[in-house]
Design an enzyme around this catalytic site. Sequence first.
Site, PDB file in Angstrom:
ATOM      1  N   GLU A 287      19.689  36.332  72.139  1.00 26.39           N
ATOM      2  CA  GLU A 287      18.262  36.661  72.278  1.00 26.39           C
ATOM      3  C   GLU A 287      17.535  35.461  72.870  1.00 26.39           C
ATOM      4  O   GLU A 287      17.773  34.324  72.462  1.00 26.39           O
ATOM      5  CB  GLU A 287      17.672  37.017  70.906  1.00 26.39           C
ATOM      6  CG  GLU A 287      16.192  37.369  70.978  1.00 26.39           C
ATOM      7  CD  GLU A 287      15.663  37.950  69.676  1.00 26.39           C
ATOM      8  OE1 GLU A 287      16.301  38.877  69.122  1.00 26.39           O
ATOM      9  OE2 GLU A 287      14.624  37.469  69.210  1.00 26.39           O
TER      10      GLU A 287
ATOM     11  N   ARG B 108       7.718  47.977  65.899  1.00 27.31           N
ATOM     12  CA  ARG B 108       6.297  48.137  65.583  1.00 27.31           C
ATOM     13  C   ARG B 108       5.538  46.871  65.952  1.00 27.31           C
ATOM     14  O   ARG B 108       4.457  46.917  66.524  1.00 27.31           O
ATOM     15  CB  ARG B 108       6.116  48.426  64.080  1.00 27.31           C
ATOM     16  CG  ARG B 108       4.659  48.665  63.725  1.00 27.31           C
ATOM     17  CD  ARG B 108       4.422  48.607  62.242  1.00 27.31           C
ATOM     18  NE  ARG B 108       4.610  47.253  61.726  1.00 27.31           N
ATOM     19  CZ  ARG B 108       4.444  46.920  60.458  1.00 27.31           C
ATOM     20  NH1 ARG B 108       4.121  47.851  59.569  1.00 27.31           N
ATOM     21  NH2 ARG B 108       4.625  45.671  60.052  1.00 27.31           N
TER      22      ARG B 108
ATOM     23  N   ALA C 111       7.627  52.084  64.106  1.00 26.10           N
ATOM     24  CA  ALA C 111       8.610  52.080  65.204  1.00 26.10           C
ATOM     25  C   ALA C 111       9.240  53.463  65.379  1.00 26.10           C
ATOM     26  O   ALA C 111       9.545  53.872  66.500  1.00 26.10           O
ATOM     27  CB  ALA C 111       9.678  51.023  64.942  1.00 26.10           C
TER      28      ALA C 111
ATOM     29  N   GLN D 114      11.407  25.006  61.425  1.00 22.03           N
ATOM     30  CA  GLN D 114      11.809  26.318  61.944  1.00 22.03           C
ATOM     31  C   GLN D 114      12.058  27.307  60.799  1.00 22.03           C
ATOM     32  O   GLN D 114      11.560  28.425  60.812  1.00 22.03           O
ATOM     33  CB  GLN D 114      13.087  26.104  62.774  1.00 22.03           C
ATOM     34  CG  GLN D 114      13.809  27.347  63.232  1.00 22.03           C
ATOM     35  CD  GLN D 114      15.244  27.015  63.683  1.00 22.03           C
ATOM     36  OE1 GLN D 114      15.679  25.856  63.670  1.00 22.03           O
ATOM     37  NE2 GLN D 114      15.976  28.020  64.079  1.00 22.03           N
TER      38      GLN D 114
HETATM   39  P1  FAD Z   1       9.032  49.589  61.348  1.00 20.28           P
HETATM   40  O1  FAD Z   1      10.400  50.128  61.462  1.00 20.28           O
HETATM   41  O2  FAD Z   1       7.906  50.481  61.784  1.00 20.28           O
HETATM   42  O3  FAD Z   1       8.794  49.166  59.817  1.00 20.28           O
HETATM   43  C1  FAD Z   1       7.669  48.393  59.456  1.00 20.28           C
HETATM   44  C2  FAD Z   1       7.363  48.572  57.976  1.00 20.28           C
HETATM   45  O4  FAD Z   1       6.848  49.891  57.754  1.00 20.28           O
HETATM   46  C3  FAD Z   1       8.573  48.442  57.049  1.00 20.28           C
HETATM   47  O5  FAD Z   1       8.143  47.830  55.877  1.00 20.28           O
HETATM   48  C4  FAD Z   1       8.973  49.892  56.770  1.00 20.28           C
HETATM   49  O6  FAD Z   1       9.636  50.043  55.531  1.00 20.28           O
HETATM   50  C5  FAD Z   1       7.611  50.562  56.764  1.00 20.28           C
HETATM   51  N1  FAD Z   1       7.630  51.993  57.182  1.00 20.28           N
HETATM   52  C6  FAD Z   1       8.344  52.536  58.176  1.00 20.28           C
HETATM   53  N2  FAD Z   1       8.090  53.860  58.280  1.00 20.28           N
HETATM   54  C7  FAD Z   1       7.175  54.139  57.309  1.00 20.28           C
HETATM   55  C8  FAD Z   1       6.492  55.322  56.885  1.00 20.28           C
HETATM   56  N3  FAD Z   1       6.711  56.511  57.490  1.00 20.28           N
HETATM   57  N4  FAD Z   1       5.609  55.236  55.849  1.00 20.28           N
HETATM   58  C9  FAD Z   1       5.365  54.050  55.224  1.00 20.28           C
HETATM   59  N5  FAD Z   1       5.983  52.878  55.583  1.00 20.28           N
HETATM   60  C10 FAD Z   1       6.872  52.944  56.606  1.00 20.28           C
HETATM   61  N6  FAD Z   1       8.202  41.349  66.995  1.00 20.28           N
HETATM   62  C11 FAD Z   1       7.534  41.208  68.172  1.00 20.28           C
HETATM   63  O7  FAD Z   1       6.306  41.217  68.200  1.00 20.28           O
HETATM   64  N7  FAD Z   1       8.220  41.031  69.354  1.00 20.28           N
HETATM   65  C12 FAD Z   1       9.575  41.031  69.418  1.00 20.28           C
HETATM   66  O8  FAD Z   1      10.142  40.875  70.506  1.00 20.28           O
HETATM   67  C13 FAD Z   1      10.304  41.169  68.190  1.00 20.28           C
HETATM   68  N8  FAD Z   1      11.657  41.197  68.189  1.00 20.28           N
HETATM   69  C14 FAD Z   1      12.336  41.424  67.012  1.00 20.28           C
HETATM   70  C15 FAD Z   1      13.740  41.517  67.045  1.00 20.28           C
HETATM   71  C16 FAD Z   1      14.453  41.752  65.873  1.00 20.28           C
HETATM   72  C17 FAD Z   1      15.968  41.870  65.937  1.00 20.28           C
HETATM   73  C18 FAD Z   1      13.761  41.865  64.634  1.00 20.28           C
HETATM   74  C19 FAD Z   1      14.530  42.088  63.355  1.00 20.28           C
HETATM   75  C20 FAD Z   1      12.375  41.783  64.592  1.00 20.28           C
HETATM   76  C21 FAD Z   1      11.627  41.568  65.773  1.00 20.28           C
HETATM   77  N9  FAD Z   1      10.234  41.495  65.785  1.00 20.28           N
HETATM   78  C22 FAD Z   1       9.552  41.328  66.972  1.00 20.28           C
HETATM   79  C23 FAD Z   1       9.482  41.539  64.523  1.00 20.28           C
HETATM   80  C24 FAD Z   1       9.033  42.983  64.132  1.00 20.28           C
HETATM   81  O9  FAD Z   1       8.080  43.439  65.075  1.00 20.28           O
HETATM   82  C25 FAD Z   1       8.441  42.897  62.727  1.00 20.28           C
HETATM   83  O10 FAD Z   1       9.440  42.623  61.794  1.00 20.28           O
HETATM   84  C26 FAD Z   1       7.569  44.069  62.299  1.00 20.28           C
HETATM   85  O11 FAD Z   1       6.856  43.679  61.116  1.00 20.28           O
HETATM   86  C27 FAD Z   1       8.329  45.332  61.938  1.00 20.28           C
HETATM   87  O12 FAD Z   1       8.809  45.956  63.049  1.00 20.28           O
HETATM   88  P2  FAD Z   1       9.803  47.221  62.908  1.00 20.28           P
HETATM   89  O13 FAD Z   1      10.000  47.743  64.261  1.00 20.28           O
HETATM   90  O14 FAD Z   1      10.960  46.904  62.065  1.00 20.28           O
HETATM   91  O15 FAD Z   1       8.820  48.228  62.095  1.00 20.28           O
END
Ligand code: FAD
Length: 284
Positions: free
Chosen positions: A16, A106, A122, A209
């Site tokens: 990454e 998300r 997401a 970090q």
């Molecule tokens: P989601 O899957 O939407 O989950 C977010 C939260 O909502 C979780 O607590 C979940 O349990 C909860 N949830 C999900 N669905 C529901 C529902 N229907 N009702 C109630 N609660 C629900 N961030 C950036 O800005 N840019 C990046 O490039 C980036 N890259 C990343 C790469 C990786 C490998 C990882 C692990 C994270 C990355 N992130 C990045 C961080 C990420 O955006 C955050 O961790 C964010 O808070 C959650 O994103 P998600 O897509 O997992 O969210």
Amino acid sequence: MKTKELFKEKTVFSYEVFPPKKTSGPQSIYKTLEELKSLSPDCISVTYGAGGGDNNDESFKIAQTIKGYGIESIAHLPCIGMTKADLEEKLEELQALQVENILALRGDLPADDYAPGDFSYASDMVRFIKDKGDFNVVAACYPEGHIDCKDKVQDIKHLKTKVDAGVDQLITQLFLDNNDFYAFRERCELADINVPIEAGIMPVVNKRQIERMTSLCGVKLPDKFVKMMDRYQDKPVAMRDAGIAYAVNQIVDLISQGVDGIHLYTMNNPYIAKKIHEAVHNLL
Ligand code: FAD
């Protein structure tokens, strides 16, 4: 190529990178990529700042450059604050660049007021992307549970909803205790989540970090890791080498236990990627 295909052949090893801040000059990332290219990773993903980072316009260009090297790329894309029209535009851009792998996220919720956009989670975005085009959709997952969801069972149910919306593969947040990953993998199996899961490994090379990651994502620090940091934190070269050795130990154990893939958070540091590559490439 859709990166989900890679898992059919081998233990996948991906990197990454992030677009550097405008002040560091965009050219620095292309030099980094040249060095990473020589390590022949299976694929490289490129981050994208939620809510509009100052360097987001470089993100897709970097993904395109990686493809130009003959290495698959994954474009990260957070949906917080996006409308359906915004996302459609981004998908068209990626299609035009022939980038077919998207890490659908998300994004972290901003502390201040913000326009929420059309996607709450997401999973909503994954559904939309699958409906609009022939993309390979990757999503994030959290071995210790996501920081906003205190109930791990509920968190796995949310992950199941996301995967069922059309996710092809998962990448984990960093973790420092492999037992957290194995327990998570078991919860996924119980929940009938059957897509490949890549383990996200971050070599921790300085104290600041990891302090940042702990406060942002709630990553737990195992005793042996804390002892290592206490011993080396004031000796930068020793801390860097100890951090690399810790990551290598994690990777060797994960590969021995049949992990689908390793996703290395390179922090745009080719030296670290090279050292880890040298230690593990014969094991894949
Ligand atoms: P989601 O899957 O939407 O989950 C977010 C939260 O909502 C979780 O607590 C979940 O349990 C909860 N949830 C999900 N669905 C529901 C529902 N229907 N009702 C109630 N609660 C629900 N961030 C950036 O800005 N840019 C990046 O490039 C980036 N890259 C990343 C790469 C990786 C490998 C990882 C692990 C994270 C990355 N992130 C990045 C961080 C990420 O955006 C955050 O961790 C964010 O808070 C959650 O994103 P998600 O897509 O997992 O969210």
